[in-house]
Design an enzyme around this catalytic site. Structure first.
Site, mmCIF file in Angstrom:
data_model
loop_
_atom_site.group_PDB
_atom_site.id
_atom_site.type_symbol
_atom_site.label_atom_id
_atom_site.label_comp_id
_atom_site.label_asym_id
_atom_site.label_seq_id
_atom_site.Cartn_x
_atom_site.Cartn_y
_atom_site.Cartn_z
ATOM 1 N N LYS A 1 43.497 -68.474 -83.697
ATOM 2 C CA LYS A 1 42.228 -67.906 -84.158
ATOM 3 C C LYS A 1 41.510 -68.838 -85.133
ATOM 4 O O LYS A 1 40.285 -68.849 -85.219
ATOM 5 C CB LYS A 1 42.465 -66.520 -84.763
ATOM 6 C CG LYS A 1 42.922 -65.484 -83.726
ATOM 7 C CD LYS A 1 41.940 -65.383 -82.571
ATOM 8 C CE LYS A 1 42.310 -64.340 -81.534
ATOM 9 N NZ LYS A 1 41.312 -64.245 -80.437
ATOM 10 N N THR B 1 42.622 -50.739 -81.317
ATOM 11 C CA THR B 1 42.626 -50.816 -79.862
ATOM 12 C C THR B 1 44.076 -50.684 -79.422
ATOM 13 O O THR B 1 44.971 -50.578 -80.256
ATOM 14 C CB THR B 1 42.101 -52.186 -79.398
ATOM 15 O OG1 THR B 1 42.928 -53.187 -80.009
ATOM 16 C CG2 THR B 1 40.663 -52.406 -79.816
ATOM 17 N N TYR C 1 49.461 -66.843 -83.552
ATOM 18 C CA TYR C 1 48.182 -66.149 -83.349
ATOM 19 C C TYR C 1 47.146 -66.668 -84.338
ATOM 20 O O TYR C 1 46.003 -66.965 -83.978
ATOM 21 C CB TYR C 1 48.399 -64.649 -83.535
ATOM 22 C CG TYR C 1 47.145 -63.815 -83.405
ATOM 23 C CD1 TYR C 1 46.588 -63.571 -82.159
ATOM 24 C CD2 TYR C 1 46.532 -63.265 -84.523
ATOM 25 C CE1 TYR C 1 45.431 -62.802 -82.037
ATOM 26 C CE2 TYR C 1 45.381 -62.508 -84.410
ATOM 27 C CZ TYR C 1 44.833 -62.269 -83.169
ATOM 28 O OH TYR C 1 43.695 -61.516 -83.053
#
Lengths: 252, 90
Positions: free
Chosen positions: A160, A191, A156
């Site tokens: 990014k 979220t 990840y």
């Protein structure tokens, strides 16, 4: 009263609009007057977002962004009905907590495909004649994980970090086309995706991570404000930048 | 997935020679069973069984067999014929 964030008359496409930061960004920019093209995989959830928008002239376009080669053609079709786009927000993304020992190349490739390759294809599609209006603003989603080290998120983080490099490269390449390219780098936001990851932490790990965010964990609205700023006239002289929105995480 | 196959995955996770983990061992006896090891275990379970475990479920486990029990029907006894989970979880 003058509103420098006003987006009246602008058409903006938002990926990942069925949840989290994408959904909240769609809501905010609709409140600022934009016509929003919502993109996501789940038709039902997109319809939910659509119902929650202010104003009129919005549309929902279910699409699987992992079919990256299809993106430019698909964008051409979309803009034929929505009219030229003034902005593009790539908020769709994949995040998996995978310490190196259990990270396999398929997972790494899946993450790179949605987070990076789809971003490249979206920019390519946006650039096409008739898709982008006479000027445009592209906003990608990076992350603090792309700027500083965190354990367990190598794939990840790589994706990014790639977004930061992509943002700068495209800012230079597309300036002459009157397209600005920027990204936001959020810290941990509560979220659905963020909560899924937080759920894997022990109470001690959770508390330590929260303490790193000097202002506490963020919410989707906090990030959507920064995205709206980059889309609007407020950022007319800003391109190739990374706007960190992290409650102070990077201040350490 | 058969239990034996699952134990081999744990060997790999804990950086042990294949066949080391038998089941009755205490988790605390493995140097690799630290915070990152626990997160790795949750990731492994998510990857192979599409099951999201909570840290508190794992905190309640003392032995390897307790971990096996957490996964219930997903793990079958060896040579039972049909494995309930696919090898690559996809």
């Amino acid at each position: 009263m003058m509103n420098p964030l006003d987006l009246t008359g602008k058409t903006i496409l938002v990926t990942g609009a069925s949840s989290g930061i994408g959904r909240e960004t769609a809501r905010l920019i609709s409140q600022l007057g934009a016509h929003v093209v919502l993109v996501g995989r789940n038709e039902e959830r997109l319809a939910e977002t659509l119902r929650s928008l202010d104003g009129e002239g919005h549309s929902a376009e279910p699409f699987d962004l992992s079919t990256t080669d299809e993106i430019p053609r698909w964008l051409k079709r979309i803009s034929a009905s929505s009219g030229p786009l003034h902005g593009l927000v790539h908020s769709a993304g994949m995040h998996k907590l995978r310490p190196l020992r259990v990270l396999n190349s398929q997972t790494a490739e899946d993450i790179m495909r949605i987070n990076v390759v789809a971003a490249i294809s979206l920019a390519k599609g946006f650039l096409q004649k008739g898709v982008c209006a006479s000027s445009g603003s592209v906003v990608f989603l990076s992350s603090v994980a792309g700027l500083t080290g965190q354990a367990g998120v190598a794939a990840y983080a790589a994706s990014k970090g790639a977004i930061v490099a992509l943002t700068k490269a495209l800012a230079v390449e597309l300036a002459g086309e009157h397209i600005r390219v920027n990204c936001v780098a959020p810290g941990v936001v509560t979220t659905e995706m963020g909560e899924g990851l937080l759920g894997m932490l022990t109470p001690e790990q959770f508390a330590a991570l929260e303490a790193m965010h000097l202002l506490g964990f963020g919410c989707a609205r906090d990030v959507s404000y920064a995205i709206a700023f980059l889309l609007a006239e407020t950022a007319r002289w800003i391109t190739g930048t990374v706007l960190v929105v992290d409650g102070g995480y990077m201040a350490h | 997935m058969e239990k034996n196959e699952f134990l081999l995955l744990l060997d790999e996770l804990l950086e042990l020679e294949p066949g080391t983990v038998k089941g009755s061992e205490s988790l605390d006896s493995f140097a690799g069973w630290n915070s990152l090891g626990i997160i790795s275990f949750m990731a492994l379970v998510d990857e192979h069984f599409s099951v999201s475990l909570q840290p508190k479920q794992i905190a309640g486990c003392a032995t390897i067999d307790d971990l096996v029990e957490l996964l219930g029907d997903q793990i079958s006894e060896d040579s039972a014929g049909t494995a309930s989970g696919s090898v690559d979880g996809r």
